[in-house]
Write an enzyme that holds these catalytic residues in place. Structure first.
Site, PDB file in Angstrom:
ATOM      1  N   HIS A  72      17.191 -13.701  43.100  1.00  0.00           N
ATOM      2  CA  HIS A  72      17.562 -14.688  42.076  1.00  0.00           C
ATOM      3  C   HIS A  72      16.411 -15.656  41.786  1.00  0.00           C
ATOM      4  O   HIS A  72      16.383 -16.292  40.739  1.00  0.00           O
ATOM      5  CB  HIS A  72      18.872 -15.415  42.428  1.00  0.00           C
ATOM      6  CG  HIS A  72      18.736 -16.547  43.398  1.00  0.00           C
ATOM      7  ND1 HIS A  72      19.060 -16.433  44.726  1.00  0.00           N
ATOM      8  CD2 HIS A  72      18.323 -17.827  43.225  1.00  0.00           C
ATOM      9  CE1 HIS A  72      18.845 -17.600  45.326  1.00  0.00           C
ATOM     10  NE2 HIS A  72      18.397 -18.461  44.445  1.00  0.00           N
ATOM     11  N   GLY A 208      16.243 -25.106  46.430  1.00  0.00           N
ATOM     12  CA  GLY A 208      14.797 -25.140  46.637  1.00  0.00           C
ATOM     13  C   GLY A 208      14.377 -24.419  47.912  1.00  0.00           C
ATOM     14  O   GLY A 208      13.201 -24.147  48.122  1.00  0.00           O
ATOM     15  N   ASP A 209      15.354 -24.139  48.772  1.00  0.00           N
ATOM     16  CA  ASP A 209      15.064 -23.381  49.997  1.00  0.00           C
ATOM     17  C   ASP A 209      15.241 -21.888  49.766  1.00  0.00           C
ATOM     18  O   ASP A 209      14.825 -21.067  50.596  1.00  0.00           O
ATOM     19  CB  ASP A 209      15.986 -23.811  51.142  1.00  0.00           C
ATOM     20  CG  ASP A 209      15.689 -25.210  51.623  1.00  0.00           C
ATOM     21  OD1 ASP A 209      14.498 -25.547  51.734  1.00  0.00           O
ATOM     22  OD2 ASP A 209      16.642 -25.975  51.882  1.00  0.00           O
ATOM     23  N   SER A 210      15.885 -21.519  48.662  1.00  0.00           N
ATOM     24  CA  SER A 210      16.155 -20.115  48.357  1.00  0.00           C
ATOM     25  C   SER A 210      14.938 -19.238  48.560  1.00  0.00           C
ATOM     26  O   SER A 210      13.817 -19.649  48.250  1.00  0.00           O
ATOM     27  CB  SER A 210      16.579 -19.953  46.902  1.00  0.00           C
ATOM     28  OG  SER A 210      17.954 -20.115  46.808  1.00  0.00           O
TER      29      SER A 210
END
Ligand code: ARG
Length: 255
Positions: A72, A208-210
Site C-alpha cells: 500500500h 508513517g510506520d507502514s
C-alpha cells in the site's frame, strides 16, 4: 442494516488505512510509547521516500539490493519516483541514499482488504554492508502468541496528529493470537492467513510506520500494514506475515 451499524462501519473504513489519511478524532493512544533508537540497533531499517520529498514509509533491507516494504506504500507509484535512505537514525539526512529500479507486488495483493500487503523494491545497485546497514533474515515461521517483538519507524507518535519523528523510534509489542485478533476486528475487517497481529493497549506502530519491520528473535516476522487507529485497547496493529509471504519474497529476490 441499521444506521448506527452503518456509520460505525464507515468510521472504521475511514480509520483503518493508510498513510496520508486523516483519521477520525477519537481518544489517542500515544511508534506510540516507543523509545528513541539508533540505526546501529536496527541496521536493517530503511526509510522509503519520494525522490524530492520526505519519508513516507518504512522498509527493511533483506538483501544487498532488495528492500521489503508494504504494497500500500507504493501503490500507484513508479520506481522512478522512489529512493530509500539506509544507515541513518534520522530519516532526513546521513547514511546512504539509493534509487529504486523496480517495484514487485504479489498478484494477490488486495488494496481493499490489504491482504498480501508487501512490496519488494529492487535497488539500482547493491549497498555495501556496514555496522549501520545490514540485512535481516526472513523468519520461516510465525512466533507464538505472547512472543515479544520490536517494531521500529519514523511514524506518528500520537494518533491523528502529524507527529512523525526525525529520530527512529522502537517499541516492544507482543505477538497476538490470530484468532483473537480476528475476533477484535470482526465484523469490520478480516485477519487473513497472510496477516499477523502484535501490540497491546498503548504500544503500537502508527501512520508513517507502514512498510517497516516487526522483528522477533532477530528475524523479520512482519511488515507494518494497518490498524484501527493506533495503540487502542483491543485493536492490535496488523502486519503482513513474512513467513506466510516468504515464498513470494524469496522468488523475487532469489534469497
Ligand atoms: N497504514 C499505516 C501507514 O501507512 C500504518 C498503520 C499501522 N497502524 C497501526 N495501528 N499499527 O503508515
Amino acid at each position: 442494516m441499521n444506521r448506527l451499524l452503518l456509520s460505525v462501519l464507515a468510521l472504521i473504513a475511514l480509520s483503518v488505512c493508510c498513510e496520508g489519511h486523516s483519521d477520525i478524532d477519537l481518544p489517542s493512544g500515544k511508534i506510540i510509547n516507543g523509545m528513541p533508537a539508533t540505526i546501529e540497533q536496527h541496521p536493517y531499517q530503511v526509510s522509503v521516500q519520494t525522490l524530492l520529498g520526505p519519508h513516507f514509509c518504512g522498509g527493511a533491507l533483506i538483501k544487498e539490493n532488495f528492500v521489503l516494504t508494504a504494497a500500500h506504500c507504493v501503490e500507484g507509484r513508479s520506481a522512478l519516483e522512489l529512493k530509500v535512505r539506509l544507515g541513518s537514525t534520522s530519516w532526513a539526512y546521513g547514511g546512504k541514499v539509493v534509487l529504486v529500479k523496480s517495484i514487485n507486488v504479489p498478484n494477490d495483493y488486495n488494496s481493499d482488504t490489504l491482504d498480501s500487503d508487501v512490496a519488494v523494491l529492487k535497488l539500482i545497485f547493491p549497498v555495501i554492508l556496514t555496522s549501520k546497514i545490514r540485512t535481516i533474515e526472513l523468519a520461516v515461521s510465525e512466533p507464538v502468541a505472547g512472543t515479544n517483538a520490536v517494531v521500529t519507524g519514523w511514524g506518528n507518535t500520537v494518533e491523528n496528529v502529524p507527529s512523525g519523528s526525525l529520530n527512529l523510534q522502537a517499541v516492544e509489542v507482543p505477538i497476538v493470537d490470530r484468532a483473537d485478533c480476528g475476533t477484535s476486528y470482526n465484523p469490520f475487517r478480516s485477519i487473513t492467513e497472510r496477516m499477523m497481529c502484535a501490540g497491546t493497549a498503548g504500544r503500537d506502530a502508527c501512520q508513517g510506520d507502514s512498510g517497516g519491520p516487526l522483528v522477533a528473535n532477530g528475524q523479520l516476522v512482519g511488515v507494518v500494514s494497518w490498524g484501527y487507529g493506533c495503540a487502542r485497547p483491543n485493536y492490535p496493529g496488523v502486519y503482513s506475515s513474512v513467513p506466510a509471504l516468504r515464498s513470494y519474497i524469496t522468488q523475487v529476490t532469489g534469497l
